[in-house]
Design an enzyme around this catalytic site. Structure first.
Site: not given
Ligand code: PGA
Ligand code: ZN
Length: 424
Positions: A42, A165, A173-174, A215, A252, A295, A322, A347, A375-377, A398
């Site tokens: 994402s 994800h 997403q989270e 994740e 998130d 987020e 983000d 990131k 991190h990243r996904s 995270k």
């Molecule tokens: P991404 O997701 O690594 O797929 O961008 C992580 C996030 O959105 O925090």
């Molecule tokens: Zn994010």
């Protein structure tokens, strides 16, 4: 005094079976370090360029051979001979060599793999743990004060995965569970793991278990986003912990993915929402679940939504940028002056060098924002960001769920840093 004598990169796989870059650097002293880099799914529109081959015959176009050849043909000749302790100079050399704001020529993936590896090999050459070396760099850059590194950042656990994800039926997403910040790290990790397993039991009982997401969090079959929050609450209680005391909740939203046709669509509401009705929705779930972390509540260009939510909820909640900020100093400056958020997700691969990442942290600290290193996904087992998070004295990390090798590589690395710091 040591010198870089050799740099080589190769294509390896990340946790989603997608190629990424691993780079190794050798010094004249014989020291060697290896670093690999992650990939997002994402991704924000304004992230630095991740150079892919676009050759449909290999990895569906996702190969990174061009980026690797940029390391061998262009970057290596420019930085061989440098002492790796000169991180800022080496990063600047690569930025200049690329010559574009978005790292379009060499690729942020090529540049970052070298930048991370330079930091690693320097730490080996000076005989220091990586987090200590990062801390020295951060101090030299004035991104942190000289206060000792006593706090291991608090983990933000991504327990339930939706959006891009997940399994396709949760919009956000989270769905995160965050231990109290005063809890010693090893206890925070233990309690997070206990809650993670309690969520599994709760989903099995409901017949809602489906799979795990990118994740490591569960990707269940549920009806609404609020259902996922409810399951996190239930699991915290069942594990013998108290919400609002031992644990707090976060989200998130990754709102780029719910932004459609000028509005926001979520399964909790039958009609599309506009900025103000989405704020009302966040206020209502906050009344019920007392979120401490939110987020990407709006998409990356809805600055008005961001400003409104920060002024309405920002006193008691981290409003975390983000995709809005993409670890980019210019975006961060704009968000500070517009009061669009009060915390940043950091990131390194969104921007492409260690130095620019430190620049962003410096700006965020000056604005008294909270810092979350992420991190990243799509990840590898490299734990660089665990050391980085401690070295820059970030407030939170995270790294996904407390499950799956590429996620626990980072969480476990923090355990050993905690132990090392305790022996001082
Ligand atoms: P991404 O997701 O690594 O797929 O961008 C992580 C996030 O959105 O925090
Ligand atoms: Zn994010």
């Amino acid at each position: 005094m040591s010198k870089i004598t050799q740099i080589w990169s190769r294509e390896i796989l990340d946790s989603r079976a997608v190629p990424t870059i691993e780079t190794a650097i050798k010094l004249d002293t014989g020291h060697v370090a290896v670093a690999s880099i992650p990939t997002g799914a994402s991704t924000g529109k304004f992230e630095a360029l991740e150079l892919r081959d676009n050759d449909p015959k290999r990895f569906n176009g996702k190969g990174v051979l061009k980026a690797i050849s940029n390391v061998h043909e262009k970057i290596a000749p420019a930085i061989i001979g440098y002492d790796p302790i000169n991180q800022f100079e080496i990063d600047q050399k690569m930025i200049t060599l690329d010559g574009t704001p978005n790292k379009d020529n060499l690729g942020a993936n090529a540049i970052l793999s070298v930048s991370l590896c330079v930091a690693k090999v320097a730490s080996v050459a000076v005989g220091q743990s990586l987090y200590k070396w990062i801390n020295q760099l951060a101090q030299a850059y004035k991104a942190v004060t000289s206060d000792p590194m006593t706090h291991i950042p608090t983990p933000v656990f991504n327990m339930i995965n939706g959006g891009l994800h997940g399994a396709g039926n949760l919009d956000f997403q989270e769905f995160q569970v965050i231990p109290r910040t005063s809890k010693p790290y090893h206890l925070a990790l233990r309690s997070g793991a206990e809650v993670y397993n309690a969520i599994r039991n709760s989903l099995i009982r409901r017949g809602a278990i489906h799979s795990t997401g990118d994740e490591g969090g569960y990707a269940p079959n549920l009806f609404t986003n609020a259902d996922a929050l409810e399951i996190n609450v239930e699991a915290i209680n069942e594990s013998g912990y108290k919400i609002g005391q031992d644990f707090f909740l976060g989200l998130d939203v990754a709102a780029n993915t719910i932004h459609k046709n000028g509005g926001y669509s979520i399964r909790d509401r039958s009609n599309a929402l506009n900025t103000s009705s989405l704020i009302e929705f966040y206020q209502s779930i906050n009344e019920e679940y007392r979120l401490t972390y939110l987020e990407d509540p709006f998409y990356e260009e809805d600055w008005d939504g961001w400003k409104q939510i920060t002024s309405k909820l920002g006193d008691n909640m981290m409003i975390v940028g983000d995709d809005l900020l993409v670890t980019n100093p210019e975006k961060v400056k704009k968000a500070i002056s517009e009061k669009a958020c009060n915390a940043i997700l950091v990131k390194p691969n969104q921007i492409g060098t260690v130095t620019e990442t430190l620049e962003v942290i410096k700006l965020a600290r000056e604005a008294l924002w909270k810092v979350i290193v992420s991190h990243r996904s799509g990840e590898t087992n490299d734990w660089f960001i665990a050391d980085f998070a401690v070295g820059v004295r970030s407030d939170y990390v995270k790294f996904g769920a407390p499950a799956r090798g590429e996620r626990v590589a980072k969480y476990n690395r923090l355990l050993s840093i905690e132990a090392e710091l305790a022996t001082k």
